[in-house]
Design an enzyme around this catalytic site. Sequence first.
Site, PDB file in Angstrom:
ATOM      1  N   ASP A 130     -37.108  11.706  39.632  1.00 16.15           N
ATOM      2  CA  ASP A 130     -36.359  11.266  40.805  1.00 16.15           C
ATOM      3  C   ASP A 130     -37.251  11.273  42.043  1.00 16.15           C
ATOM      4  OD1 ASP A 130     -34.078  10.335  42.032  1.00 16.15           O
ATOM      5  OD2 ASP A 130     -32.782  11.822  41.091  1.00 16.15           O
ATOM      6  N   GLU A 163     -37.777   6.418  39.859  1.00 15.34           N
ATOM      7  CA  GLU A 163     -36.911   5.861  40.910  1.00 15.34           C
ATOM      8  C   GLU A 163     -37.770   5.367  42.071  1.00 15.34           C
ATOM      9  OE1 GLU A 163     -33.162   7.132  41.899  1.00 15.34           O
ATOM     10  OE2 GLU A 163     -32.762   8.161  40.012  1.00 15.34           O
ATOM     11  N   TRP A 164     -39.036   5.203  41.822  1.00 15.02           N
ATOM     12  CA  TRP A 164     -40.026   4.870  42.844  1.00 15.02           C
ATOM     13  C   TRP A 164     -39.637   3.641  43.686  1.00 15.02           C
ATOM     14  CZ3 TRP A 164     -45.751   3.973  40.886  1.00 15.02           C
ATOM     15  CH2 TRP A 164     -46.600   3.812  41.973  1.00 15.02           C
ATOM     16  N   PRO A 165     -39.334   2.461  43.061  1.00 20.02           N
ATOM     17  CA  PRO A 165     -39.084   1.289  43.900  1.00 20.02           C
ATOM     18  C   PRO A 165     -37.882   1.429  44.825  1.00 20.02           C
ATOM     19  CG  PRO A 165     -38.711   0.772  41.572  1.00 20.02           C
ATOM     20  CD  PRO A 165     -39.280   2.137  41.628  1.00 20.02           C
ATOM     21  N   TYR A 167     -37.215   3.582  46.810  1.00 19.18           N
ATOM     22  CA  TYR A 167     -37.597   4.134  48.110  1.00 19.18           C
ATOM     23  C   TYR A 167     -38.494   3.203  48.912  1.00 19.18           C
ATOM     24  CZ  TYR A 167     -35.524   8.398  46.419  1.00 19.18           C
ATOM     25  OH  TYR A 167     -34.623   9.309  45.949  1.00 19.18           O
ATOM     26  N   ASP A 188     -27.293   4.638  43.071  1.00 18.22           N
ATOM     27  CA  ASP A 188     -26.675   5.217  41.874  1.00 18.22           C
ATOM     28  C   ASP A 188     -25.417   4.433  41.482  1.00 18.22           C
ATOM     29  OD1 ASP A 188     -28.549   7.177  42.162  1.00 18.22           O
ATOM     30  OD2 ASP A 188     -27.138   8.762  42.718  1.00 18.22           O
TER      31      ASP A 188
HETATM   32  C1  GLA Z   1     -30.168  10.890  42.277  1.00 17.09           C
HETATM   33  C2  GLA Z   1     -30.339   9.937  41.091  1.00 17.09           C
HETATM   34  C3  GLA Z   1     -29.138  10.055  40.174  1.00 17.09           C
HETATM   35  C4  GLA Z   1     -28.965  11.514  39.704  1.00 17.09           C
HETATM   36  C5  GLA Z   1     -28.865  12.420  40.922  1.00 17.09           C
HETATM   37  C6  GLA Z   1     -28.868  13.886  40.490  1.00 17.09           C
HETATM   38  O1  GLA Z   1     -29.123  10.484  43.100  1.00 17.09           O
HETATM   39  O2  GLA Z   1     -30.498   8.607  41.543  1.00 17.09           O
HETATM   40  O3  GLA Z   1     -29.307   9.195  39.052  1.00 17.09           O
HETATM   41  O4  GLA Z   1     -30.053  11.863  38.912  1.00 17.09           O
HETATM   42  O5  GLA Z   1     -29.962  12.215  41.815  1.00 17.09           O
HETATM   43  O6  GLA Z   1     -28.949  14.773  41.566  1.00 17.09           O
END
Ligand code: GLA
Length: 379
Positions: A130, A163-165, A167, A188
């Site tokens: 993350d 989840e790099w892109p 940001y 999310d």
């Molecule tokens: C971020 C991620 C979610 C989940 C939560 C957990 O929001 O994008 O997919 O992993 O953190 O805290």
Amino acid sequence: MRCGLSRAQHRGPWFCWPHHCCTGTRQLFVEMADRMVADGWRDAGYEFVCIDDCWMAPTRDGQGRLQADPKRFPSGIRRLADYVHSKGLKLGIYSDVGKKTCAGFPGSYNHYDLDAQTFASWGVDLLKFDGCNSDSLDLLAEGYKRMSLALNRTGRSIVYSCEWPFYLRPPNYTEIKQYCNHWRNFYDVYDSWSSIKSILDWTALHQDTIVKIAGPGGWNDPDMLVIGNFGLSRDQSVTQMAMWAIMAAPLFMSNDLRHISPEAKRLLQNREVIAINQDPLGKQGYQLFKVQQEGWLWERPLSDLAYAVAVLNQQEIGGPQNFTFSLTWLGHGLACNPACSIRQVLPASRDWGVYSWLSSLSVEVNPTGTVLLTVQPVL
Ligand code: GLA
């Protein structure tokens, strides 16, 4: 591309759905692994059981290593990985590039090599990494790269989910694909139609950038399947499954396999849809045109010159609507040239027969539902 990966996307439940987030225990993951085998999920191709945020103790151990929460995972992650492997499944775990995870647990910043080695020593097969709590975008980029290299150095094949892109404005996808196996681009997912719709709208808006980068070894990740919970209607569930197949999305479920309706299970285990999702050509689909008022036509090139075609009715009120389009619109005019055989995959499977290139197709679609077809040229 990272080491040791097959061409296929990766599929597995991701047990951090809203009502269980941060309360998962060893028992929960063991029960899910058991259900994966007993209820046919593994046979349908779902292979990962993934732990999301909050699995850690609030502090690292004496040697600076991450350790599992001793109450919720009393025998540690290694033992859980052994159990999951004994079922023919793989284990995913979660950490964060910054100082803390999104839920405030210890992050991997400054510990990339140690954490990668710890995960490999436990037998972890996938890392969701993350992007919360980095001090700068430079540190975030450096951290994502360093963790990728650290995972490679372990010598274990570990899928690297980033989840790099999300940001970055704008992300450099060419660079990201050199380091990550899939990457979240957007917010999310939630268990609601508005969330699914916002993901589809975002994807269509950015398709000129993101579609061409997806392929074996690196995939856009529109986030988890929420089918089997409480927020989506039957038609909306069909839409999520159909569109995640069109988008070549990694299929991770966020749901409770102990309490899932037979209908949701049938949809999630639909072999024909999974085959479209996992098509070996490895090309992501895209939105083509608006048909009539609220119909949207999407297509995805498949192997053997075939196409998957989705007709989505975005209208949220009223009843079923007919959408008519010309087969010459598909596959740059080649999908049905000189003729094609058409099969409906969702909402129910049905052969539609053979059509000629100049035919039009009329498809009835429920509000917020999707009809998913395959179009195979007949030469
Ligand atoms: C971020 C991620 C979610 C989940 C939560 C957990 O929001 O994008 O997919 O992993 O953190 O805290």
